[in-house]
Design a protein around this motif. Sequence first.
Motif, PDB file in Angstrom:
ATOM      1  N   ILE A  33      12.048 -40.046 -26.494  1.00 25.04           N
ATOM      2  CA  ILE A  33      13.498 -39.846 -26.626  1.00 25.04           C
ATOM      3  C   ILE A  33      14.241 -40.841 -25.741  1.00 25.04           C
ATOM      4  O   ILE A  33      15.213 -41.466 -26.181  1.00 25.04           O
ATOM      5  CB  ILE A  33      13.872 -38.391 -26.278  1.00 25.04           C
ATOM      6  CG1 ILE A  33      13.259 -37.438 -27.309  1.00 25.04           C
ATOM      7  CG2 ILE A  33      15.381 -38.219 -26.206  1.00 25.04           C
ATOM      8  CD1 ILE A  33      13.325 -35.975 -26.919  1.00 25.04           C
ATOM      9  N   MET A  34      13.764 -41.013 -24.516  1.00 25.84           N
ATOM     10  CA  MET A  34      14.435 -41.939 -23.588  1.00 25.84           C
ATOM     11  C   MET A  34      14.392 -43.389 -24.087  1.00 25.84           C
ATOM     12  O   MET A  34      15.369 -44.111 -23.976  1.00 25.84           O
ATOM     13  CB  MET A  34      13.804 -41.823 -22.196  1.00 25.84           C
ATOM     14  CG  MET A  34      14.022 -40.466 -21.556  1.00 25.84           C
ATOM     15  SD  MET A  34      13.012 -40.211 -20.075  1.00 25.84           S
ATOM     16  CE  MET A  34      13.830 -41.316 -18.936  1.00 25.84           C
ATOM     17  N   THR A  61       9.598 -39.338 -22.992  1.00 27.53           N
ATOM     18  CA  THR A  61       9.845 -40.779 -22.906  1.00 27.53           C
ATOM     19  C   THR A  61      10.158 -41.391 -24.267  1.00 27.53           C
ATOM     20  O   THR A  61      10.867 -42.391 -24.343  1.00 27.53           O
ATOM     21  CB  THR A  61       8.672 -41.527 -22.243  1.00 27.53           C
ATOM     22  OG1 THR A  61       7.460 -41.250 -22.959  1.00 27.53           O
ATOM     23  CG2 THR A  61       8.533 -41.131 -20.780  1.00 27.53           C
ATOM     24  N   SER A  86      14.066 -44.309 -27.223  1.00 27.85           N
ATOM     25  CA  SER A  86      14.820 -44.416 -28.474  1.00 27.85           C
ATOM     26  C   SER A  86      16.322 -44.201 -28.307  1.00 27.85           C
ATOM     27  O   SER A  86      17.093 -44.550 -29.196  1.00 27.85           O
ATOM     28  CB  SER A  86      14.301 -43.379 -29.479  1.00 27.85           C
ATOM     29  OG  SER A  86      12.958 -43.581 -29.751  1.00 27.85           O
ATOM     30  N   TRP A  87      16.744 -43.625 -27.190  1.00 31.93           N
ATOM     31  CA  TRP A  87      18.144 -43.272 -27.019  1.00 31.93           C
ATOM     32  C   TRP A  87      19.107 -44.438 -27.236  1.00 31.93           C
ATOM     33  O   TRP A  87      20.111 -44.269 -27.944  1.00 31.93           O
ATOM     34  CB  TRP A  87      18.367 -42.632 -25.652  1.00 31.93           C
ATOM     35  CG  TRP A  87      19.677 -41.923 -25.573  1.00 31.93           C
ATOM     36  CD1 TRP A  87      20.792 -42.346 -24.914  1.00 31.93           C
ATOM     37  CD2 TRP A  87      20.034 -40.707 -26.219  1.00 31.93           C
ATOM     38  NE1 TRP A  87      21.798 -41.458 -25.093  1.00 31.93           N
ATOM     39  CE2 TRP A  87      21.365 -40.431 -25.890  1.00 31.93           C
ATOM     40  CE3 TRP A  87      19.345 -39.821 -27.047  1.00 31.93           C
ATOM     41  CZ2 TRP A  87      22.034 -39.310 -26.360  1.00 31.93           C
ATOM     42  CZ3 TRP A  87      20.005 -38.706 -27.490  1.00 31.93           C
ATOM     43  CH2 TRP A  87      21.336 -38.460 -27.161  1.00 31.93           C
ATOM     44  N   PRO A  88      18.841 -45.625 -26.682  1.00 33.60           N
ATOM     45  CA  PRO A  88      19.772 -46.748 -26.944  1.00 33.60           C
ATOM     46  C   PRO A  88      19.894 -47.077 -28.444  1.00 33.60           C
ATOM     47  O   PRO A  88      20.970 -47.430 -28.916  1.00 33.60           O
ATOM     48  CB  PRO A  88      19.150 -47.916 -26.188  1.00 33.60           C
ATOM     49  CG  PRO A  88      18.315 -47.287 -25.127  1.00 33.60           C
ATOM     50  CD  PRO A  88      17.811 -46.003 -25.722  1.00 33.60           C
ATOM     51  N   LYS A  89      18.798 -46.938 -29.178  1.00 37.96           N
ATOM     52  CA  LYS A  89      18.845 -47.194 -30.624  1.00 37.96           C
ATOM     53  C   LYS A  89      19.661 -46.112 -31.335  1.00 37.96           C
ATOM     54  O   LYS A  89      20.380 -46.393 -32.287  1.00 37.96           O
ATOM     55  CB  LYS A  89      17.427 -47.245 -31.199  1.00 37.96           C
ATOM     56  CG  LYS A  89      16.625 -48.396 -30.688  1.00 37.96           C
ATOM     57  CD  LYS A  89      15.197 -48.309 -31.171  1.00 37.96           C
ATOM     58  CE  LYS A  89      14.368 -49.349 -30.460  1.00 37.96           C
ATOM     59  NZ  LYS A  89      13.002 -48.941 -30.265  1.00 37.96           N
ATOM     60  N   ILE A  90      19.519 -44.881 -30.858  1.00 41.01           N
ATOM     61  CA  ILE A  90      20.264 -43.771 -31.469  1.00 41.01           C
ATOM     62  C   ILE A  90      21.761 -43.939 -31.228  1.00 41.01           C
ATOM     63  O   ILE A  90      22.565 -43.729 -32.117  1.00 41.01           O
ATOM     64  CB  ILE A  90      19.777 -42.424 -30.901  1.00 41.01           C
ATOM     65  CG1 ILE A  90      18.327 -42.160 -31.328  1.00 41.01           C
ATOM     66  CG2 ILE A  90      20.677 -41.277 -31.337  1.00 41.01           C
ATOM     67  CD1 ILE A  90      17.681 -41.022 -30.607  1.00 41.01           C
ATOM     68  N   MET A  91      22.108 -44.336 -30.017  1.00 40.51           N
ATOM     69  CA  MET A  91      23.520 -44.472 -29.647  1.00 40.51           C
ATOM     70  C   MET A  91      24.121 -45.776 -30.153  1.00 40.51           C
ATOM     71  O   MET A  91      25.314 -45.998 -30.010  1.00 40.51           O
ATOM     72  CB  MET A  91      23.674 -44.363 -28.127  1.00 40.51           C
ATOM     73  CG  MET A  91      23.209 -43.019 -27.576  1.00 40.51           C
ATOM     74  SD  MET A  91      23.880 -41.600 -28.438  1.00 40.51           S
ATOM     75  CE  MET A  91      25.581 -41.669 -27.955  1.00 40.51           C
ATOM     76  N   LEU A 114      11.745 -39.393 -34.571  1.00 38.67           N
ATOM     77  CA  LEU A 114      12.014 -38.423 -33.509  1.00 38.67           C
ATOM     78  C   LEU A 114      11.926 -36.992 -34.024  1.00 38.67           C
ATOM     79  O   LEU A 114      11.407 -36.109 -33.333  1.00 38.67           O
ATOM     80  CB  LEU A 114      13.386 -38.674 -32.887  1.00 38.67           C
ATOM     81  CG  LEU A 114      13.453 -39.850 -31.917  1.00 38.67           C
ATOM     82  CD1 LEU A 114      14.884 -40.102 -31.471  1.00 38.67           C
ATOM     83  CD2 LEU A 114      12.563 -39.618 -30.709  1.00 38.67           C
TER      84      LEU A 114
END
Length: 143
Positions: free
Chosen positions: A133-134, A131, A136-141, A9
């Motif tokens: 970021i969107m 997209t 990848s967001w669950p992986k980041i969180m 990212l």
Amino acid sequence: MSPLVLVALAINVLVVAGLAYGLSRRREPAIHMKVMTSCFVVDLLNVILVEVTARVTNEDDVGAVEKGVKSFWNDPVSLLNFHILVSVISIVCYIIAIRTGRRLFRTGEGRGVHRKNALVFIIARLASFVTSIMVSWPKIMGS
């Protein structure tokens, strides 16, 4: 979560910033061409990083490309599929931009095609950025 997701990212952010800089220098072909070509190379390396990260972090040893192909069959209308579509369009536009840009630089011809491609590229690349970021967001969180 793998720290490689954050690295991918961060690279994505740097590429978009590089593209903005390259676009701002469009009247200076020597700089513009080097910056935009460098962004293309870094983008391709980032795709390889995402593929390797997916294979390393996935228990099933499934890469990002394989997961994307399965996604198209299992859920044709999804955020992941839209991300894949705009990412592929971005890569195609990069290739067109390199060809039309070199022609424009050498002969002065093809400015209209280069500009139209740039418009499609900017829209597709920004959509790919958002997209990514969107997706990848669950992986980041961590979920």
